[in-house]
Design a protein around this motif. Structure first.
Motif, mmCIF file in Angstrom:
data_model
loop_
_atom_site.group_PDB
_atom_site.id
_atom_site.type_symbol
_atom_site.label_atom_id
_atom_site.label_comp_id
_atom_site.label_asym_id
_atom_site.label_seq_id
_atom_site.Cartn_x
_atom_site.Cartn_y
_atom_site.Cartn_z
ATOM 1 N N ALA A 138 0.927 -1.374 -0.153
ATOM 2 C CA ALA A 138 -0.156 0.078 -0.150
ATOM 3 C C ALA A 138 0.957 1.146 -0.030
ATOM 4 N N SER A 139 1.652 1.587 1.005
ATOM 5 C CA SER A 139 2.190 2.650 1.124
ATOM 6 C C SER A 139 3.436 2.971 -0.028
ATOM 7 N N PHE A 140 3.974 1.923 -0.572
ATOM 8 C CA PHE A 140 4.713 2.049 -1.797
ATOM 9 C C PHE A 140 3.978 2.405 -3.104
ATOM 10 N N GLY A 141 2.848 1.660 -2.978
ATOM 11 C CA GLY A 141 1.967 2.020 -4.090
ATOM 12 C C GLY A 141 1.490 3.316 -4.460
ATOM 13 N N VAL A 142 1.141 4.005 -3.085
ATOM 14 C CA VAL A 142 0.614 5.538 -3.160
ATOM 15 C C VAL A 142 1.744 6.391 -3.332
ATOM 16 N N LEU A 143 2.840 6.393 -2.842
ATOM 17 C CA LEU A 143 4.035 7.200 -2.983
ATOM 18 C C LEU A 143 4.852 7.145 -4.341
#
Length: 306
Positions: A104-109
């Protein structure tokens, strides 16, 4: 057997029901009524003269004959899609949908902006992006590619290493002004930690010193979270210290909103990998996205070669 009843549409319905184990889920996925999916299966079984599926009120499972037929259907559908891709590539650019799952975090950023650039190059390719830190079943969920952070269990999926994510200790300047700057491993015990509860072993930090000496230090605090973006916000708010991935905070370090600390110590890096459903790897649009993401992710701050 009436061979005209063995259609690609019925094969696709059968394959997805075999993978998902649910008629209603496949009906929603394909945009059909459940009665239509049931009819596809019944007509296929009637044409073959065998039972492909065992149905109960809770679950649909493959019979022995159905399991063999499922593998053959996969091969047939893969060849059909490859043939269509090759025919289109002779004239038009690759088209269709690629389904991608990402941490999730890697995907958003990072991954979302890379997908924008990919679609600018390939405007006829649609992307379905699913952001999740859960280890989902790619085949069952109809996902083509997954980008995952951390060690992976053995799998029948194809694995493509993307690099190793470097980590470091960080904190906000105003937190350090109030509580002091830690200079040794022992100092961590006197500070508030921001701990990720969904990371195995996060209550005990393992890291190394300059001379290669190893440390295992208890790590905790008043705030525990289960998402990287929550760690980022907590750090900005001055709630404590966190061992975090460089890609999660690189922009905040550059702007001075966060500072690296305990720089004499090295946290172990974490593998970042791409999982690919083997039957989808040769599809032109999927292959294009695989190669694009592998090349672009290598340039993200804090991503070291495998």
């Amino acid at each position: 057997m009436d061979k005209s009843d063995i259609t690609l549409e019925r094969m696709r319905s059968f394959v997805r029901v075999a993978e998902r184990g649910s008629l209603s889920a496949v009906a929603r996925e394909l945009g059909l009524g459940q009665s239509s999916v049931t009819r596809h299966l019944n007509e296929l079984e009637d044409a073959l003269g065998i039972a492909l599926l065992s149905r109960t009120t809770r679950r649909v499972t493959l019979t022995e004959e159905g399991s063999r037929y499922y593998q053959n259907c996969l091969a047939i559908l893969r060849l059909v899609e490859q043939a269509s891709d090759e025919a289109r590539s002779a004239g038009d650019a690759p088209a269709g949908t690629v389904r991608l799952s990402c941490t999730a975090s890697f995907g958003v950023l990072h991954v979302t902006r890379l997908l924008f650039a990919f679609q600018d190059r390939h405007p006829q390719i649609d992307i379905d992006l699913s952001l999740s830190d859960e280890r989902i079943d790619l085949v069952r969920e109809g996902i083509d590619i997954a980008i995952r952070l951390g060690p992976l269990a053995d799998s029948t999926l194809k694995l493509r290493p993307l690099g190793r994510s470097q980590r470091l200790f960080v904190a906000a300047p105003h937190y350090l002004a109030r509580h002091g700057i830690p200079t040794s491993a022992d100092d961590l015990a006197r500070h508030q930690g921001i701990r990720m509860t969904n990371v195995a072993g996060s209550a005990m930090l393992a890291f190394a010193g300059k001379a290669g000496e190893h440390y295992n230090v208890p790590f905790d605090g008043r705030l525990r979270v289960d998402h990287g973006l929550a760690v980022r916000e907590a750090l900005l708010a001055g709630r404590g210290i966190a061992p975090t991935h460089r890609w999660l905070v690189d922009d905040l370090l550059a702007s001075g909103q966060l500072e690296p600390i305990l720089t004499a110590y090295t946290l172990p890096s974490v593998p970042l990998s791409m999982l690919i459903v083997p039957e989808r790897a040769a599809v032109a649009r999927v292959r294009l996205l695989i190669d694009f993401m592998a090349a672009e992710i290598a340039s993200i701050p804090g991503m070291a070669p495998t």
